[in-house]
Structures are given as structure tokens and as C-alpha cells.
Design a protein around this motif. Structure first.
Motif, mmCIF file in Angstrom:
data_model
loop_
_atom_site.group_PDB
_atom_site.id
_atom_site.type_symbol
_atom_site.label_atom_id
_atom_site.label_comp_id
_atom_site.label_asym_id
_atom_site.label_seq_id
_atom_site.Cartn_x
_atom_site.Cartn_y
_atom_site.Cartn_z
ATOM 1 N N LEU A 60 86.596 48.972 46.317
ATOM 2 C CA LEU A 60 85.627 48.300 47.186
ATOM 3 C C LEU A 60 85.136 47.004 46.551
ATOM 4 O O LEU A 60 85.065 45.956 47.195
ATOM 5 N N TYR A 61 84.834 47.059 45.273
ATOM 6 C CA TYR A 61 84.344 45.889 44.538
ATOM 7 C C TYR A 61 85.399 44.781 44.517
ATOM 8 O O TYR A 61 85.109 43.603 44.777
ATOM 9 N N ASP A 62 86.636 45.159 44.210
ATOM 10 C CA ASP A 62 87.706 44.174 44.130
ATOM 11 C C ASP A 62 88.013 43.559 45.498
ATOM 12 O O ASP A 62 88.300 42.359 45.606
ATOM 13 N N ASP A 80 83.274 54.511 52.950
ATOM 14 C CA ASP A 80 83.261 55.674 53.839
ATOM 15 C C ASP A 80 83.179 56.893 52.923
ATOM 16 O O ASP A 80 84.200 57.380 52.429
ATOM 17 N N LEU A 81 81.962 57.340 52.665
ATOM 18 C CA LEU A 81 81.769 58.377 51.654
ATOM 19 C C LEU A 81 82.447 59.688 52.038
ATOM 20 O O LEU A 81 82.931 60.417 51.169
ATOM 21 N N LYS A 82 82.509 59.992 53.335
ATOM 22 C CA LYS A 82 83.209 61.207 53.759
ATOM 23 C C LYS A 82 84.680 61.141 53.356
ATOM 24 O O LYS A 82 85.251 62.126 52.874
ATOM 25 N N PRO A 167 73.213 57.148 49.907
ATOM 26 C CA PRO A 167 71.750 57.072 49.849
ATOM 27 C C PRO A 167 71.253 55.645 50.067
ATOM 28 O O PRO A 167 71.872 54.679 49.603
ATOM 29 N N GLU A 168 70.142 55.530 50.762
ATOM 30 C CA GLU A 168 69.555 54.205 50.955
ATOM 31 C C GLU A 168 69.039 53.658 49.629
ATOM 32 O O GLU A 168 69.301 52.507 49.276
ATOM 33 N N ARG A 188 77.893 50.091 44.343
ATOM 34 C CA ARG A 188 79.057 49.510 45.018
ATOM 35 C C ARG A 188 79.287 50.142 46.388
ATOM 36 O O ARG A 188 79.778 49.484 47.308
ATOM 37 N N PHE A 189 78.926 51.411 46.526
ATOM 38 C CA PHE A 189 79.060 52.068 47.826
ATOM 39 C C PHE A 189 78.034 51.534 48.831
ATOM 40 O O PHE A 189 78.198 51.721 50.038
ATOM 41 N N GLY A 190 76.962 50.917 48.324
ATOM 42 C CA GLY A 190 75.971 50.341 49.234
ATOM 43 C C GLY A 190 74.543 50.783 49.019
ATOM 44 O O GLY A 190 73.640 50.366 49.755
#
Length: 459
Positions: A60-62, A80-82, A167-168, A188-190
Motif C-alpha cells: 500500500l505504501y509503495d 481492504d482489511l477483510k 480503527p479510526e 499505512r492501512f489508514g
């Protein structure tokens, strides 16, 4: 009903399983107990699943930096964590097949039960007494959770691997390896990520220059650090988790987040084994006391893996197995003191360390006999080509013997490159041999000889 075995192994971690196979192959009758997950922590809820998360976070970062490399990526880029969890589950799924093959081995009886010692040569499990000549304890560790954590719904390094929503605001208590690795991944996931640490700096085993470099890298990705926290406490307020950082209780010393992860270390699973009935000694932290051959104070009882406090890593647990195997089936020459301390912090870029640190060297009585070589990663061609010049390299050398005493590498490929230095140390080589070697261009390893040309007195 009593049962007699040649050997009983409690726990199926990285030491227990291969040892059971070897003993069974040698014709020994072996009983193996596992009360929870076959394979132990690493393949189920440790290194393997967490590194699959790391790979997704890295991708995701790259991808978000693609334009820097002249690559056009269109559309929304997000996690997309799932799907990430599904990938993780698919990667660890083969453990079940390995378990089935293990259970089918000749001379091994597998018990999916909790075992407790009932004496120096016996254990009790579900009302059955089992006796053996040899016992091997390989029960591992679990997350250490402070008492105040139970006031809120919290995550551990195990349960966070099954989250399906980002998580927020993730608050992490503890800036050790687990806290830093998951902090970067979820940033990185948000997630907004805040890491709380009681100490004055992160990565405290290393010298301050390394701690600062790591913190700067993580802060550049948006992670917030709250160091020197005292009187940490938490509660639920308005469907949020409220964390108190200091004794004053003032507003500025409070954090509010949606999720909280406790990365406050690990503790050995030795508190419900009946060790006292066998007279097996533990230290104040619950780790089983062992000697250089991993023998406990009770004859014919060994403790292997994380529960003996001799390492705490998968690689040290496997080496424990090799030490005990050598005693029982080999020439008995291997011992725990043979190994050189080595570990890696799997953030991006990785931090890898072996042997003596700069911090330890500066505190040593013979510090005047040490030399230090340093090189920032911004001088490494391969790092420049890859577009990631974050970090540094440091190696410590003994002036008189010319032996390499330790190294810390922080940067692209550090977790792999450091093995060239580690091998030199195991082969009892000198820094000159590393300096004079010809390495492939263009690689990060190519700069190890260059680094060895920069030795200066330690200051």
C-alpha cells in the motif's frame, strides 16, 4: 490409568515439534501435549501472520508513492482489511496439514490437552498419570496485559490480527517491537496512530542515534509518540477509549481513541504447569531457570523456547532444539552461550542488530579498545536507486583483535544484509576480511567493505 513413555514434550513450538520427530525417528516412545495451537506462537499468531500484514502495508505504501517512480496508478488506493485478513488466514492454513502429518508419525502420541507436573517424573492430564525418563517444556509466552487494561475492550498482538475494520484512531501502549510494527502497519492501512511509552525513547537497547532515526521515520508517516508517560490508566468515555498519561490528570495528559492495543511485553506460560510439584525453579518474571545446556535444576527436565528467557525469538527457540538434540542424539557440544544475540525490528525499512550495541560499547570498561564505523543510507547507491535512503549502518570492532563485536543496520534490506556480518562473527573472522571482500554491485551489501574503511575511535 498410568502410561509410560521415553520422553514427554509439553508444547508444540519451534523446539518441541522437531525434537519429537527426532526422538520418534530414533525409536523413542514420545508423548506430546498441546493445549491450544499446534506450532506455537510464530506460525499462528506471531511472526508469520504479522509479516503478511506487513507485506500488505508495504504494498500500500509503495503504491501510493508510485508517481515518484514514474508509474501512473489511477483510482482510489486504500486498504481492504477483510482481504488482508483472508490472505493471512490462507498463508497460515497449511499448519493444519502439518499437524495432521505430525499426529500420524510412528512412536508419537499426541494429546490436545493441558498437562501439569505431578512429580519429578510424572505429569497429570485429564485424570491420567503419564511417566517418562525425559521431559521437555516448550510452552512459550503470551501477551502481558496490565491490570488497568480490563476497564476497556482492548486488543493484543493476537486479536488485532482478526480485525476486519481499520480503527479510526488506534492507541498503542508500548513502543517495543510489537507496538512499532503494528503502529506503522495500521498507520499505512489508514488509522490515526498514537504510541504511548513510559520510557524516554523508543528502541532503548540501541544508542540514541538509532532511536532518533527510527522515531523520525515513523513520525514522517504520521505516527504520534507520547513518551515519558506515567500513571497510565484508561476507561471508556462516550463510546471512546480514554487514556490517561500522567498523574496530574489534566486535559493535555489525556488521549481519546476508538481502539487500544496493549503491546506491553510478553510473559511465560509457566504459571499453571505444576512446576512446584516437580521442584522446577523459575525466576521472578516466571521464566524457567536453565543452564547453558537448557537443563532445569531437576535432572532430566529441560526448558526450551521462549519460556526459558534465553532468547524470546523463533530462531533462538529452534537453536534450543538443536542444543538438546545434540545432547541426546549427538556429541553434546552445542550450548546456549555459543549463539550471538541477533534480532530484527520489522518496520519499513527494517532495523537489524547483532552482538554489542553502540550503547553497550560506550558503557563498557574497555571502550577505549573499540572502533566504530558509521555510514548513512543516503550514501548507499542501492538505497538511492530504490528511492529509500532512510537509516544508517554502524559496526563496532575491537581494536586489538580486529574482531567485529556488533552491528546495527537500519535501512533497505538491513534484515538480510546483516547476515553477512553475522557469518563473519560466527566464523571468527576479522573486519579486514569483510573490508577486503568483493561484493556484488549494485547491492546494499556492497557497502559493507566501504563501511569497514571508516573505522574511528568510539566516542
Amino acid at each position: 490409568m498410568n502410561k509410560q513413555y521415553d520422553a514427554i514434550i509439553i508444547g508444540t513450538g519451534q523446539a518441541g515439534v522437531p525434537l519429537a520427530k527426532d526422538l520418534a525417528a530414533a525409536g523413542k516412545k514420545v508423548a506430546v501435549f498441546e493445549r491450544k495451537r499446534f506450532g506455537g506462537t510464530c506460525p499462528n499468531v506471531g511472526g508469520v501472520p504479522s509479516k503478511t500484514f506487513h507485506a500488505s502495508a508495504k504494498m500500500l505504501y509503495d503504491t501510493k508513492r508510485a508517481a515518484e517512480y514514474g508509474v501512473v496508478v489511477q483510482g482510489l488506493i486504500k486498504s481492504d482489511l477483510k482481504a488482508i485478513v483472508a490472505r493471512k488466514n490462507a498463508i497460515i492454513a497449511p499448519i493444519k496439514k502439518r499437524e495432521d502429518k505430525f499426529k500420524a508419525l510412528k512412536h508419537i502420541d499426541f494429546y490436545n490437552q493441558h498437562a501439569r507436573f505431578s512429580g519429578t517424573q510424572s505429569i497429570s492430564a485429564n485424570g491420567t498419570i503419564l511417566t517418562a525418563k525425559f521431559f521437555f517444556i516448550n510452552v512459550g509466552t503470551r501477551p502481558r496485559i496490565p491490570s488497568y487494561a480490563y476497564k476497556v475492550d482492548f486488543l493484543t498482538s493476537t486479536t488485532i490480527l482478526d480485525l476486519e475494520m481499520v480503527p479510526e484512531h488506534l492507541i498503542i501502549i508500548g513502543a517495543g517491537a510489537i507496538g512499532l510494527e503494528f503502529g506503522q502497519m495500521f498507520a499505512r492501512f489508514g488509522s490515526k496512530v498514537t504510541i504511548v511509552e513510559m520510557g524516554s525513547r523508543i528502541v532503548p537497547r540501541e544508542h540514541e542515534d538509532v532511536s532518533i532515526a527510527v522515531q523520525q521515520v515513523l513520525e514522517a508517516e504520521g505516527i504520534i509518540f507520547r513518551l515519558n508517560a506515567e500513571c497510565i490508566d484508561c476507561n471508556t468515555s462516550k463510546n471512546q477509549i480514554e487514556v490517561h498519561l500522567h498523574c496530574s490528570g489534566s486535559e493535555k495528559d489525556r488521549l481519546t481513541g476508538t481502539h487500544i492495543l496493549f503491546a506491553t511485553g510478553r510473559q511465560p506460560n509457566t504459571d499453571d504447569l505444576g512446576l512446584e510439584k516437580a521442584g522446577i525453579e523459575r525466576n521472578d518474571n516466571g521464566y524457567i531457570k536453565v543452564n547453558d545446556l537448557l537443563e532445569t535444576n531437576v535432572k532430566n527436565i529441560w526448558a526450551l523456547g521462549d519460556c526459558n528467557g534465553k532468547g524470546g525469538f523463533t530462531h533462538t527457540a529452534y537453536h534450543d532444539y538443536q542444543i538438546v538434540k545434540d545432547q541426546l542424539l549427538g556429541n553434546g557440544k552445542r550450548k546456549a552461550s555459543d549463539r550471538i544475540p541477533c534480532w530484527s525490528l520489522f518496520i519499513d525499512p527494517p532495523l537489524a542488530h547483532i552482538g554489542l550495541s553502540k550503547k553497550e560499547a560506550l558503557a563498557a570498561i574497555e571502550r577505549d579498545n573499540f572502533l566504530l564505523a558509521q555510514l548513512p543510507m543516503e550514501h548507499v547507491t542501492r538505497a538511492i536507486e530504490k528511492g529509500d535512503t532512510r537509516g544508517l549502518m554502524e559496526i563496532i570492532v575491537h581494536k586489538k583483535t580486529k574482531k567485529i563485536l556488533g552491528a546495527t543496520l537500519f535501512g533497505v534490506g538491513a534484515d538480510e544484509v546483516i547476515h553477512a556480518v553475522l557469518q563473519n562473527m560466527y566464523c571468527k573472522g576479522t573486519f579486514e576480511e569483510l573490508r577486503d571482500a568483493v561484493h556484488i554491485h549494485p547491492t546494499v551489501s556492497e557497502f559493507l567493505p566501504t563501511l569497514m574503511e571508516k573505522l574511528k575511535p568510539l566516542k
